[in-house]
Scaffold this motif. Structure first.
Motif, PDB file in Angstrom:
ATOM      1  N   CYS A  13       0.831  -1.211   0.000  1.00  0.00           N
ATOM      2  CA  CYS A  13       0.000   0.000   0.000  1.00  0.00           C
ATOM      3  C   CYS A  13       0.859   1.251   0.000  1.00  0.00           C
ATOM      4  N   ALA A  14       1.926   1.245   0.788  1.00  0.00           N
ATOM      5  CA  ALA A  14       2.799   2.420   0.863  1.00  0.00           C
ATOM      6  C   ALA A  14       3.481   2.679  -0.482  1.00  0.00           C
ATOM      7  N   GLU A  32      -4.010  18.372   0.593  1.00  0.00           N
ATOM      8  CA  GLU A  32      -4.470  17.016   0.264  1.00  0.00           C
ATOM      9  C   GLU A  32      -3.298  16.060   0.138  1.00  0.00           C
ATOM     10  N   ARG A  33      -2.244  16.517  -0.489  1.00  0.00           N
ATOM     11  CA  ARG A  33      -1.058  15.667  -0.638  1.00  0.00           C
ATOM     12  C   ARG A  33      -0.437  15.347   0.713  1.00  0.00           C
ATOM     13  N   LEU A  34      -0.402  16.322   1.617  1.00  0.00           N
ATOM     14  CA  LEU A  34       0.163  16.076   2.947  1.00  0.00           C
ATOM     15  C   LEU A  34      -0.686  15.085   3.746  1.00  0.00           C
ATOM     16  N   ILE A  35      -1.992  15.255   3.694  1.00  0.00           N
ATOM     17  CA  ILE A  35      -2.884  14.320   4.388  1.00  0.00           C
ATOM     18  C   ILE A  35      -2.734  12.919   3.805  1.00  0.00           C
ATOM     19  N   TYR A  36      -2.695  12.822   2.485  1.00  0.00           N
ATOM     20  CA  TYR A  36      -2.544  11.532   1.808  1.00  0.00           C
ATOM     21  C   TYR A  36      -1.205  10.894   2.189  1.00  0.00           C
ATOM     22  N   THR A  37      -0.146  11.723   2.236  1.00  0.00           N
ATOM     23  CA  THR A  37       1.176  11.207   2.596  1.00  0.00           C
ATOM     24  C   THR A  37       1.184  10.665   4.013  1.00  0.00           C
ATOM     25  N   PHE A  38       0.513  11.359   4.924  1.00  0.00           N
ATOM     26  CA  PHE A  38       0.465  10.870   6.301  1.00  0.00           C
ATOM     27  C   PHE A  38      -0.374   9.602   6.412  1.00  0.00           C
ATOM     28  N   LEU A  39      -1.522   9.569   5.709  1.00  0.00           N
ATOM     29  CA  LEU A  39      -2.436   8.434   5.858  1.00  0.00           C
ATOM     30  C   LEU A  39      -1.904   7.142   5.252  1.00  0.00           C
ATOM     31  N   PRO A  41       1.301   6.348   2.771  1.00  0.00           N
ATOM     32  CA  PRO A  41       2.698   5.878   2.792  1.00  0.00           C
ATOM     33  C   PRO A  41       3.335   5.910   4.177  1.00  0.00           C
ATOM     34  N   LEU A  42       3.122   6.995   4.952  1.00  0.00           N
ATOM     35  CA  LEU A  42       3.809   7.127   6.228  1.00  0.00           C
ATOM     36  C   LEU A  42       3.227   6.196   7.295  1.00  0.00           C
ATOM     37  N   SER A  43       1.928   6.291   7.552  1.00  0.00           N
ATOM     38  CA  SER A  43       1.355   5.422   8.591  1.00  0.00           C
ATOM     39  C   SER A  43       1.350   3.967   8.152  1.00  0.00           C
ATOM     40  N   GLY A  44       1.245   3.704   6.846  1.00  0.00           N
ATOM     41  CA  GLY A  44       1.333   2.330   6.361  1.00  0.00           C
ATOM     42  C   GLY A  44       2.708   1.724   6.579  1.00  0.00           C
ATOM     43  N   SER A  45       3.752   2.513   6.359  1.00  0.00           N
ATOM     44  CA  SER A  45       5.112   2.023   6.593  1.00  0.00           C
ATOM     45  C   SER A  45       5.371   1.783   8.075  1.00  0.00           C
ATOM     46  N   ILE A  46       4.872   2.700   8.905  1.00  0.00           N
ATOM     47  CA  ILE A  46       5.043   2.523  10.355  1.00  0.00           C
ATOM     48  C   ILE A  46       4.277   1.295  10.830  1.00  0.00           C
ATOM     49  N   GLY A  62      -2.186   0.973  11.713  1.00  0.00           N
ATOM     50  CA  GLY A  62      -2.944   0.329  10.643  1.00  0.00           C
ATOM     51  C   GLY A  62      -4.396   0.755  10.620  1.00  0.00           C
ATOM     52  N   LEU A  63      -4.902   1.144  11.782  1.00  0.00           N
ATOM     53  CA  LEU A  63      -6.296   1.561  11.884  1.00  0.00           C
ATOM     54  C   LEU A  63      -6.534   2.925  11.239  1.00  0.00           C
ATOM     55  N   LEU A  64      -5.551   3.797  11.268  1.00  0.00           N
ATOM     56  CA  LEU A  64      -5.709   5.138  10.685  1.00  0.00           C
ATOM     57  C   LEU A  64      -6.083   5.108   9.200  1.00  0.00           C
ATOM     58  N   PRO A  65      -5.277   4.467   8.334  1.00  0.00           N
ATOM     59  CA  PRO A  65      -5.670   4.479   6.919  1.00  0.00           C
ATOM     60  C   PRO A  65      -6.932   3.673   6.645  1.00  0.00           C
ATOM     61  N   CYS A  66      -7.154   2.610   7.414  1.00  0.00           N
ATOM     62  CA  CYS A  66      -8.344   1.795   7.168  1.00  0.00           C
ATOM     63  C   CYS A  66      -9.620   2.544   7.527  1.00  0.00           C
TER      64      CYS A  66
END
Length: 132
Positions: A13-14, A32-39, A41-46, A62-66
Motif C-alpha cells: 500500500c505504501a 491534500e497531498r500532505l494528508i494523503y502522505t500521512f495516511l 505511505p507514512l502510517s502504512g510504513s510505520i 494500521g487503523l488510521l488508513p483503514c
C-alpha cells in the motif's frame, strides 16, 4: 503468519501510494497531498514496521488508513480526491452526479480486525496473573 501478511499488505500500500502521489497533478492542493502522505505511505510504513516486530502499535497505525477508507465521500464532499492504494469499494448514492459515498468492505473488515486485535491485547495485558 497473520502479522507478516499485514506487514506485506501495508508495504505494498505504501509503495502504491507513493506512485499515486508521484502522478498527482499540480491541480491537487498541497494540503491534500500532505494528508494523503500521512495516511497511506507514512502510517502504512510505520504499521508494517510494527507488525513485523509484532507490536501492538501496529494496530493503531494500521487503523488510521483503514478508518479513513471505510466510507469516502465523492464530489464536492470529498476531502481527498486521490484514490486509496488498495480498495474494494461499493458506490452508494448518486455517484454519477457526484453526490454519494464509497463503502470499502476491505477497509471495514481490516478495521474490525484491528479493533479486535487492540481489544484482545489490552484484555490480555490487564488480566491478573494467577498466584502459584
Amino acid at each position: 503468519m497473520f502479522h507478516r501478511a499485514l506487514c506485506l499488505y501495508f508495504l505494498v500500500c505504501a509503495v502504491i501510494a507513493v506512485f499515486i502521489l508521484a502522478n498527482a497533478g499540480s491541480e491537487t492542493p498541497i494540503i491534500e497531498r500532505l494528508i494523503y502522505t500521512f495516511l497511506y505511505p507514512l502510517s502504512g510504513s510505520i504499521a508494517a514496521f510494527y507488525f513485523w516486530h509484532r507490536k501492538v502499535a501496529g494496530y493503531l497505525f494500521g487503523l488510521l488508513p483503514c478508518l479513513s477508507m471505510v466510507i469516502r465521500p465523492i464530489g464536492e464532499w470529498a476531502w481527498i480526491s486521490l484514490p486509496p492504494p488498495i480498495s474494494l469499494g461499493f458506490p452508494m448514492g448518486d455517484v454519477a452526479a457526484g453526490r454519494g459515498f464509497i463503502f470499502d468492505i476491505w477497509a471495514a473488515l481490516l478495521s474490525i480486525r484491528f479493533i479486535y486485535g487492540l481489544y484482545s491485547n489490552v484484555t490480555k495485558q490487564a488480566a491478573p496473573e494467577s498466584p502459584d
